[in-house]
Design a protein around this motif. Structure first.
Motif, PDB file in Angstrom:
ATOM      1  N   PRO A 288       7.337  27.127   5.164  1.00  0.00           N
ATOM      2  CA  PRO A 288       5.972  27.247   5.685  1.00  0.00           C
ATOM      3  C   PRO A 288       4.911  26.719   4.712  1.00  0.00           C
ATOM      4  N   ILE A 289       5.276  26.468   3.463  1.00  0.00           N
ATOM      5  CA  ILE A 289       4.314  26.024   2.454  1.00  0.00           C
ATOM      6  C   ILE A 289       4.188  24.505   2.428  1.00  0.00           C
ATOM      7  N   CYS A 290       5.321  23.818   2.231  1.00  0.00           N
ATOM      8  CA  CYS A 290       5.267  22.355   2.125  1.00  0.00           C
ATOM      9  C   CYS A 290       5.691  21.649   3.405  1.00  0.00           C
ATOM     10  N   GLY A 291       6.199  22.403   4.400  1.00  0.00           N
ATOM     11  CA  GLY A 291       6.598  21.802   5.670  1.00  0.00           C
ATOM     12  C   GLY A 291       7.970  21.160   5.656  1.00  0.00           C
ATOM     13  N   HIS A 292       8.729  21.373   4.596  1.00  0.00           N
ATOM     14  CA  HIS A 292      10.066  20.772   4.487  1.00  0.00           C
ATOM     15  C   HIS A 292      11.013  21.380   5.526  1.00  0.00           C
ATOM     16  N   VAL A 293      11.711  20.520   6.283  1.00  0.00           N
ATOM     17  CA  VAL A 293      12.685  20.952   7.286  1.00  0.00           C
ATOM     18  C   VAL A 293      14.040  20.353   6.920  1.00  0.00           C
ATOM     19  N   ASP A 294      15.061  21.178   6.942  1.00  0.00           N
ATOM     20  CA  ASP A 294      16.373  20.678   6.522  1.00  0.00           C
ATOM     21  C   ASP A 294      17.486  21.528   7.118  1.00  0.00           C
ATOM     22  N   HIS A 295      18.701  21.017   6.988  1.00  0.00           N
ATOM     23  CA  HIS A 295      19.877  21.814   7.308  1.00  0.00           C
ATOM     24  C   HIS A 295      20.000  22.888   6.238  1.00  0.00           C
ATOM     25  N   ALA A 296      20.227  24.130   6.642  1.00  0.00           N
ATOM     26  CA  ALA A 296      20.201  25.253   5.705  1.00  0.00           C
ATOM     27  C   ALA A 296      21.243  25.112   4.598  1.00  0.00           C
ATOM     28  N   ASP A 297      22.440  24.623   4.939  1.00  0.00           N
ATOM     29  CA  ASP A 297      23.490  24.483   3.932  1.00  0.00           C
ATOM     30  C   ASP A 297      23.166  23.371   2.944  1.00  0.00           C
ATOM     31  N   ALA A 298      22.562  22.287   3.444  1.00  0.00           N
ATOM     32  CA  ALA A 298      22.158  21.202   2.558  1.00  0.00           C
ATOM     33  C   ALA A 298      21.078  21.674   1.592  1.00  0.00           C
ATOM     34  N   ASN A 299      20.133  22.432   2.118  1.00  0.00           N
ATOM     35  CA  ASN A 299      19.068  22.975   1.277  1.00  0.00           C
ATOM     36  C   ASN A 299      19.651  23.896   0.206  1.00  0.00           C
ATOM     37  N   ALA A 300      20.639  24.713   0.589  1.00  0.00           N
ATOM     38  CA  ALA A 300      21.270  25.637  -0.359  1.00  0.00           C
ATOM     39  C   ALA A 300      22.007  24.887  -1.457  1.00  0.00           C
ATOM     40  N   SER A 301      22.681  23.779  -1.092  1.00  0.00           N
ATOM     41  CA  SER A 301      23.438  23.028  -2.095  1.00  0.00           C
ATOM     42  C   SER A 301      22.526  22.466  -3.176  1.00  0.00           C
ATOM     43  N   PHE A 302      21.289  22.067  -2.789  1.00  0.00           N
ATOM     44  CA  PHE A 302      20.338  21.569  -3.776  1.00  0.00           C
ATOM     45  C   PHE A 302      19.802  22.694  -4.662  1.00  0.00           C
ATOM     46  N   ASP A 325      24.532  16.612  12.477  1.00  0.00           N
ATOM     47  CA  ASP A 325      23.344  17.311  12.000  1.00  0.00           C
ATOM     48  C   ASP A 325      22.192  16.398  11.590  1.00  0.00           C
ATOM     49  N   THR A 326      21.397  15.973  12.563  1.00  0.00           N
ATOM     50  CA  THR A 326      20.167  15.254  12.277  1.00  0.00           C
ATOM     51  C   THR A 326      19.024  16.251  12.153  1.00  0.00           C
ATOM     52  N   PRO A 327      18.167  16.172  11.097  1.00  0.00           N
ATOM     53  CA  PRO A 327      17.052  17.115  10.960  1.00  0.00           C
ATOM     54  C   PRO A 327      16.144  17.105  12.173  1.00  0.00           C
ATOM     55  N   LYS A 328      15.533  18.245  12.463  1.00  0.00           N
ATOM     56  CA  LYS A 328      14.718  18.402  13.665  1.00  0.00           C
ATOM     57  C   LYS A 328      13.372  17.669  13.554  1.00  0.00           C
ATOM     58  N   GLU A 329      12.869  17.490  12.322  1.00  0.00           N
ATOM     59  CA  GLU A 329      11.608  16.791  12.124  1.00  0.00           C
ATOM     60  C   GLU A 329      11.817  15.648  11.152  1.00  0.00           C
ATOM     61  N   ALA A 330      11.037  14.569  11.326  1.00  0.00           N
ATOM     62  CA  ALA A 330      11.188  13.405  10.462  1.00  0.00           C
ATOM     63  C   ALA A 330      10.727  13.734   9.056  1.00  0.00           C
ATOM     64  N   LEU A 331      11.429  13.205   8.064  1.00  0.00           N
ATOM     65  CA  LEU A 331      11.027  13.368   6.687  1.00  0.00           C
ATOM     66  C   LEU A 331      10.106  12.225   6.290  1.00  0.00           C
ATOM     67  N   VAL A 332       9.453  12.355   5.141  1.00  0.00           N
ATOM     68  CA  VAL A 332       8.503  11.338   4.695  1.00  0.00           C
ATOM     69  C   VAL A 332       9.202  10.011   4.470  1.00  0.00           C
ATOM     70  N   ARG A 333      10.323  10.058   3.729  1.00  0.00           N
ATOM     71  CA  ARG A 333      11.122   8.873   3.516  1.00  0.00           C
ATOM     72  C   ARG A 333      12.583   9.245   3.647  1.00  0.00           C
ATOM     73  N   THR A 334      13.401   8.271   3.919  1.00  0.00           N
ATOM     74  CA  THR A 334      14.830   8.549   4.050  1.00  0.00           C
ATOM     75  C   THR A 334      15.604   7.556   3.209  1.00  0.00           C
ATOM     76  N   THR A 335      16.827   7.965   2.879  1.00  0.00           N
ATOM     77  CA  THR A 335      17.737   7.081   2.163  1.00  0.00           C
ATOM     78  C   THR A 335      19.015   6.971   2.960  1.00  0.00           C
ATOM     79  N   PRO A 336      19.785   5.895   2.770  1.00  0.00           N
ATOM     80  CA  PRO A 336      21.009   5.729   3.561  1.00  0.00           C
ATOM     81  C   PRO A 336      21.991   6.851   3.313  1.00  0.00           C
ATOM     82  N   THR A 337      22.697   7.254   4.334  1.00  0.00           N
ATOM     83  CA  THR A 337      23.717   8.284   4.204  1.00  0.00           C
ATOM     84  C   THR A 337      25.044   7.672   3.801  1.00  0.00           C
TER      85      THR A 337
END
Length: 343
Positions: A288-302, A325-337
């Motif tokens: 809710p602070i920075c608006g970051h949206v992600d897969h919960a497990d991916a966020n936890a791994s970081f 698992d595609t994120p629900k909202e677009a990120l600012v920039r993306t890198t190849p998977t």
């Protein structure tokens, strides 16, 4: 470091195994520690001593179902490309890995388990750490690389395997087929063990290629936590997370990769970008602070890796099952998977 190799032998040792069981049973019943007291069974003294040492000295063992033949180091001869056991006139394939010595060999009807001591490789100082998040649902392992921003998801079929065999066991229990039930349980364990070997191998390979260490959560006592639904009990108790961590540890040690552990509290609830406490809904994380949206497990791994704010992936790849698992909202920039792979 001690490793055990499993090698198939083609010798009929049924009679020797029968004698070994009698020696173990007699030793446990009469508290016998010397092979001279069991020579009437006709088993080689060297093997009998090892069996008595293993089964009689352990006071917790009250009875035995099956006993393996145990060959100590002094009963083993090394040849150029093989191992020779004179007392059984048995030749085995020599391990390809360089080793200091052979500690012992255990044999059952089909296989020989060769225990060897090897020189431990030097542990390299890592440039940074990758974070490994282990889960009971979805992908059982999610690896986050804070330097590149890449996420690797592995083992999605693990949950399906556990549910599949759970339903099979239910049907067998209703029919009273308990012998078949044991066979099914052993088959499930073999499949999950094989998957854990593949996952742990890939995790260590990624860490070694990037000169990184591996960080995982301390999951000891996780099953004592009562803050979950009753329906979640099976997923939690059939989850071989400890086995996977052990596989990662010893494979990392063999490759000179350091392994570290962190406390698991809030790793999936803190934003990996700004460090604020966010909102997790199933597998979706929102800050809710920075608006970051992600897969919960991916966020936890970081968070486990304690990575800094970095650009993240638009699409994550499961190395076993393809893109997910595609994120629900677009990120600012993306890198190849990573390209999807299959082991």
């Amino acid at each position: 470091m001690i490793l055990t190799y499993k090698v198939k032998h083609n010798k009929n040792i049924v009679e020797e195994l029968r004698k070994a069981k009698k020696v173990a049973e007699f030793g446990i019943e009469h508290k016998v520690f010397s092979s001279a007291k069991v020579k009437q069974f006709g088993l080689k003294s060297m093997i009998a001593n090892q069996i008595l040492r293993k089964y009689v000295r352990n006071r917790k063992i009250k009875r035995v179902k099956s006993v393996n033949l145990i060959i100590p180091n002094q009963g083993i001869q090394l040849r150029e490309n093989s191992i020779w056991i004179p007392c059984l006139r048995l030749e085995l394939e020599k391990p390809r890995r360089n080793f200091q010595k052979i500690n012992q060999i255990e044999l059952n009807r089909e296989y020989a388990f060769i225990s060897i001591t090897i020189n431990e490789p030097q542990i390299n100082e890592p440039e940074y750490y990758v974070g490994l998040d282990l889960n009971t649902t979805g992908h059982c392992a999610v690896l986050g690389n804070p330097k590149t921003g890449k996420i690797v998801k592995m083992g999605k079929k693990g949950e399906h395997i556990r549910k599949k065999y759970r339903n099979i066991r239910k049907n067998l229990q209703k029919k009273g087929k308990y012998r078949k039930l044991k066979e099914i349980s052993k088959r499930e364990k073999r499949i999950l063990r094989d998957q854990n070997h593949k996952i742990s191998r890939k995790i260590v390979e990624i860490a070694k290629e990037n000169n990184a260490g591996i960080r995982m959560e301390k999951l000891k006592g996780v099953r004592n936590n009562r803050k979950h639904k009753r329906s979640f009990n099976h997923s939690l108790n059939s989850w071989p997370f400890y086995q996977l961590q052990q596989f990662v540890e010893y494979k990392a040690k063999l490759n000179g990769v350091i392994v570290d552990y962190v406390e698991p509290a809030y790793t999936s609830q803190i934003c990996s970008r700004c460090g604020s406490l966010g909102n997790r809904n199933d597998k979706v994380f929102k800050c809710p602070i920075c608006g970051h949206v992600d897969h919960a497990d991916a966020n936890a791994s970081f968070n486990i890796a304690k990575g800094q704010s970095i650009d993240r992936l638009n699409i994550d790849s499961d190395m076993f099952k393809g893109s997910t698992d595609t994120p629900k909202e677009a990120l600012v920039r993306t890198t190849p998977t990573l390209e999807s792979q299959r082991l």
